[in-house]
Structures are given as structure tokens and as C-alpha cells.
Design a protein around this motif. Sequence first.
Motif, mmCIF file in Angstrom:
data_model
loop_
_atom_site.group_PDB
_atom_site.id
_atom_site.type_symbol
_atom_site.label_atom_id
_atom_site.label_comp_id
_atom_site.label_asym_id
_atom_site.label_seq_id
_atom_site.Cartn_x
_atom_site.Cartn_y
_atom_site.Cartn_z
ATOM 1 N N LEU A 136 0.843 -1.202 0.000
ATOM 2 C CA LEU A 136 0.000 0.000 0.000
ATOM 3 C C LEU A 136 0.872 1.244 0.000
ATOM 4 N N ILE A 137 0.530 2.185 -0.912
ATOM 5 C CA ILE A 137 1.220 3.473 -0.983
ATOM 6 C C ILE A 137 0.218 4.562 -0.609
ATOM 7 N N ILE A 138 0.583 5.397 0.346
ATOM 8 C CA ILE A 138 -0.276 6.518 0.738
ATOM 9 C C ILE A 138 0.356 7.804 0.226
ATOM 10 N N THR A 139 -0.449 8.645 -0.417
ATOM 11 C CA THR A 139 0.058 9.926 -0.893
ATOM 12 C C THR A 139 -0.994 11.005 -0.678
ATOM 13 N N LYS A 140 -0.536 12.244 -0.580
ATOM 14 C CA LYS A 140 -1.425 13.354 -0.225
ATOM 15 C C LYS A 140 -2.518 13.574 -1.273
ATOM 16 N N SER A 141 -2.132 13.570 -2.553
ATOM 17 C CA SER A 141 -3.120 13.824 -3.613
ATOM 18 C C SER A 141 -2.603 13.306 -4.945
ATOM 19 N N ILE A 142 -3.492 13.276 -5.929
ATOM 20 C CA ILE A 142 -3.107 12.830 -7.268
ATOM 21 C C ILE A 142 -2.017 13.731 -7.834
ATOM 22 N N SER A 143 -2.129 15.055 -7.592
ATOM 23 C CA SER A 143 -1.155 16.001 -8.138
ATOM 24 C C SER A 143 0.233 15.797 -7.531
ATOM 25 N N ARG A 144 0.317 15.293 -6.278
ATOM 26 C CA ARG A 144 1.614 14.989 -5.671
ATOM 27 C C ARG A 144 2.204 13.715 -6.270
ATOM 28 N N PHE A 145 1.317 12.791 -6.655
ATOM 29 C CA PHE A 145 1.733 11.514 -7.238
ATOM 30 C C PHE A 145 2.235 11.747 -8.660
ATOM 31 N N THR A 146 1.401 12.336 -9.503
ATOM 32 C CA THR A 146 1.790 12.739 -10.856
ATOM 33 C C THR A 146 0.742 13.665 -11.439
ATOM 34 N N ARG A 147 1.200 14.639 -12.237
ATOM 35 C CA ARG A 147 0.282 15.577 -12.884
ATOM 36 C C ARG A 147 0.005 15.178 -14.336
ATOM 37 N N ASN A 148 0.589 14.077 -14.761
ATOM 38 C CA ASN A 148 0.402 13.620 -16.130
ATOM 39 C C ASN A 148 -0.640 12.499 -16.149
#
Length: 550
Positions: A91-103
Motif C-alpha cells: 500500500l502506498i499513501i500519498t497526499k493527492s493525485i497532483s503529488r503523485f503525478t500531474r500527467n
Amino acid sequence: MSAVEIIDLNQIEKENAKQNVCAYARVSTTKELQATSLALQVETYTKLITEKPEWNFSGVFYDVGKSGTDTKHRTQFNQMIELAKAGGIDLIITKSISRFTRNTVDCLKIIQDLKRHKVEVWFEKENISSFDPKVELTMTIYASVAEEESKINSENTLWGVKKRFEDGVVPMVTSKVLGYKRDKDNNIIVDDKEAKIVRKIFNLYARGYSLYYIAEKLNEAGHKTKYKNLPYKKGAVRGILINEKYTGNALLQKSKRKKVGSRIGEKNQQTHPKYYVENSHPKIITKALWDKVHAIRNQRMMKYNHTTDIVKLKEQAKHKSIYSGFVQCGVCDKNYHFKVNNKKEKWATETLICASNREKKTCENDALFVKTFENQLLSHINDMIKNKYEFLNTLHEVLVSHPEIRKLNIDNHTLEDKLDEVNEHIKSLVSIDSEFEVKVLEELKERKASIETALTGNRNKLLTSHNVETKLKQYKLLLKDYKKPISSLSDFPFKAFFDKAIVYSRDRLEFILNPFNTDEDKITYSFPELMTYYTIRKTTHQSISKVICI
């Protein structure tokens, strides 16, 4: 009566069911405010994951100063994805989609790839999981919005840059341009000490000396590049010689982004207007010297490359040798270059030659037949394939006792002792009666927070960039599919396996493993030497080579 051990099967099942959980954070600039934000994210995610008994903490991966529009240069992001696909993360937790990737395309591709490996990604802000059946539609919308936002920001920035160009504003970063600095009013002025070096470079080239020779003379004199304070190389000298700003004039918009949102630049081939600003700042060299240098430069380009067209030169550069940037000279530290002798003849031979010896022999090291080099590298690769388990077991022992790992563990023990000491001091302040005691308590709490931040950073490093099991798994995956010896280097990803090859002589080579990307070439472990044979003019010679872990 002998003791009876009671085995709790439910507890064992519960332990086995634990998920390996990590977090990913990214900040797009290195500014202090964002650095603080990143430290807070690392601390928050560490606390969040470690407090869950059903989760195993697998670290917080993060990238600093990297754009979300491209994943190519996001080292920790790519390392996390590879570890997840290898089974190290559930499991990977990240703040938002934009932090993960904007593409959008990258986002969907990565998510689908992770799903195939049964790895979940949880986006906190959007409150969605990559395992949600409707996730692709939702993510397409969110990622498209993030991508469009990035494009709008880029277009706004581009408009501002273009307007400044039209107004003749020269955006010189004097911290990177040798010979210039700014005064107290932020005006561009000449740095007399650095300007002497600039004039020396132009005058030497105008007298017919090569880029290599000029770089060597600068290094002998103890000069370093202004940017990053490195020894001079051919490219650094060339960069100064082609910078028209030394004439006191400035050509603006020489390059452009490949597309909106991209961080990759390319030469402006008349697709955008260029702006030439005369007398925009003080000059260091005369226009006559500039013209002379570039007349010589064009003559040399025609002689060696048969063209002065930058587009054609870049096209030629694309067809690089597979050894480009991989083979290093052990005498002068420069790279070895690929060369074909007697190119048009049937007896043409492929060789590797030290960069110092391309024009005339200034380095005592030998040229090397490509076939000889390949045989030496192949012998080590095939030895690893043949003795795969023995090699990996030895490598595991080397990684566990690696100086980088030992240092982190020692630092952690020291920090833990300091933290215990601070906690004892805090506990001793049972009653706070005076202003002095209040101040002491505040200082102790600040010190505690500082120690905890450093400790969290070190522990996170051991779980991410310096994770022994992850590094070993990467080497295992590279060797996994090879059951039989290979006959060609093109059959094996040797550049992903080895950091570089060092040639000390034709008869002595080393192939370097650098698992933790250390800058020092200090040997941690030497694997057994291997001997290969080569022939020159019907005489057989032997060469000894070995694999080194640094």
C-alpha cells in the motif's frame, strides 16, 4: 515436567497478514518553506503508519525540486514503484493525485501496472483508492484537472518570460556565469578576478589550443567551475566560449521547452522569436576576439563533424556507443571514448580510448580493444550467473556491513541515547515554578523535536534509499531470468547492474558496484579476480579484472 510452548495460530495469521505500507511525498522546489512542508509530511506519515498495528512501516519516499509532469527524474518515486512491483510494498499513501503525478497518461499507466502486482495507492485529498472499480474515470478527471492546472501555470510563466524578453530584460543568473556578479543595487557588474579566467580561455582558444588542453591548464592552476565548484572539463570550457554575454550583448530565448509543462529544453530552431539586446551589461571580451574564436570553432566543426548545423550534430550524438559514460580511466579519471580505426577497411577495429588521448597522447593509459573489454565484462557476468546464489549471499553480507549502513545505525543509536537523555531531563522538571524553568523546558522540547526529526530521517533512509533488502532484490531481479551463460553484452543490462568500469591498464580492470550511490571510491569488498586472454600481433597477453563494491 518439560515446558510446553503454546502457539497462538491466530496471532501468527495476524502477523502474516500485515501490509507493507509506505508513503510518497513531493515538493517541486527546494525553497525553505517547501522543505519544512516536506519534513512535516515525512514526520506525519511515519507516525500515521507506525501507529497502525496491522501495518509494517516501509518508509516515506520523497523527491525534492522535481516536477510532477514527468516521472523520469524522480529517483525515489521510481525506486518506490520498482520495490512495489518486486513485492516489497502492498500500500502506498500519498497526499493527492497532483503529488503523485500531474500527467494523466502516466498516472493511469502506473496505477494499472501496480494493480497487476496487487499494490494499492490511497489518495488522501481525493479520498479514493486505486482498487475502486470506478477509479480510472475518477482519476482521469482529477489528473486531467491537475495536468491542466500545471499547463495554465506554465503558460502564465511563459507569458511573463516572453514579456521580459520583449522589454530587453536580461535574466542573467550571475551565480552560474563566470566573470559576473551583482552589486548592492542588483546591477550586473564584472568580477575582475573571474574575468581574467574568461579572457584566458578565449585567448588560448584563439591561439589554437583545444578544449581539452584549456581545461587541463585551468585545473593545473587550481581553478574550479563557478557552478558546483567542479574541475574543468571540455564541456565547461565550451559553454564559456559559446556564451555571447561576454561581449556585453545578450541573445534571449535561445532555447525553449519541448511542450507546455515539460522541464526538457531544446534549441530554438526559429520556432519562437529571438531577441538580441546590445550593450545590456558590461563586456569582458571584445567583439573581434569573439569573432576570431567562432571562426576557428566553425573550421574545427567542419573538419571533424562535416557540419556546423546543431540539429545534425545532435542527431549524430544520439547514436552513442553503449559504453558512453560507463568506462573511466583509472589514471586521469576521464571517460573512455569509442573509436573505430580504419573505418572503411575490412580490417577495421573497434577500440576504447581515453579522452585525454583523442587528439594527442597526454595520458599514459592504454587504448583497449572493445572485444577485449567485452570478454572481461562477460566473464564476470557469466561467473555471477553460474554462481548466482553464492554471489547474492556474499553481496547480502557486504550490504549489511556496508560503511553507509553502519554509519546510519551508529548515528541512530547516538540519537536514541540523546533522546532518552532529553526525556529524562523533561521528566525531572516535575513542577515548573520559575520563568527560568519554563525557558529550560521550551529549549528541551525544541531539542527533542530536532533529535526526533533527525532520527526519523535516518530511519526513513534505512527503509528507502539505503534499504539493504530492497537493494539486494534489485540485483536478484536483474539476474533472475538468466539460467545459462550469455554470449553478448546486449543480452544483459550491464549498465543497470554496474555503476562503471575503471581501466587502470589494458591488463587491469575493475567493474564497480555502487549500491548506495556513494561519492567516494572507497573499496568495501573485492570479489575474486578473473583472468582473460587477448592477442596483439599474434602475441597472447593476459588481463586480470575484478568486481568491486564501494
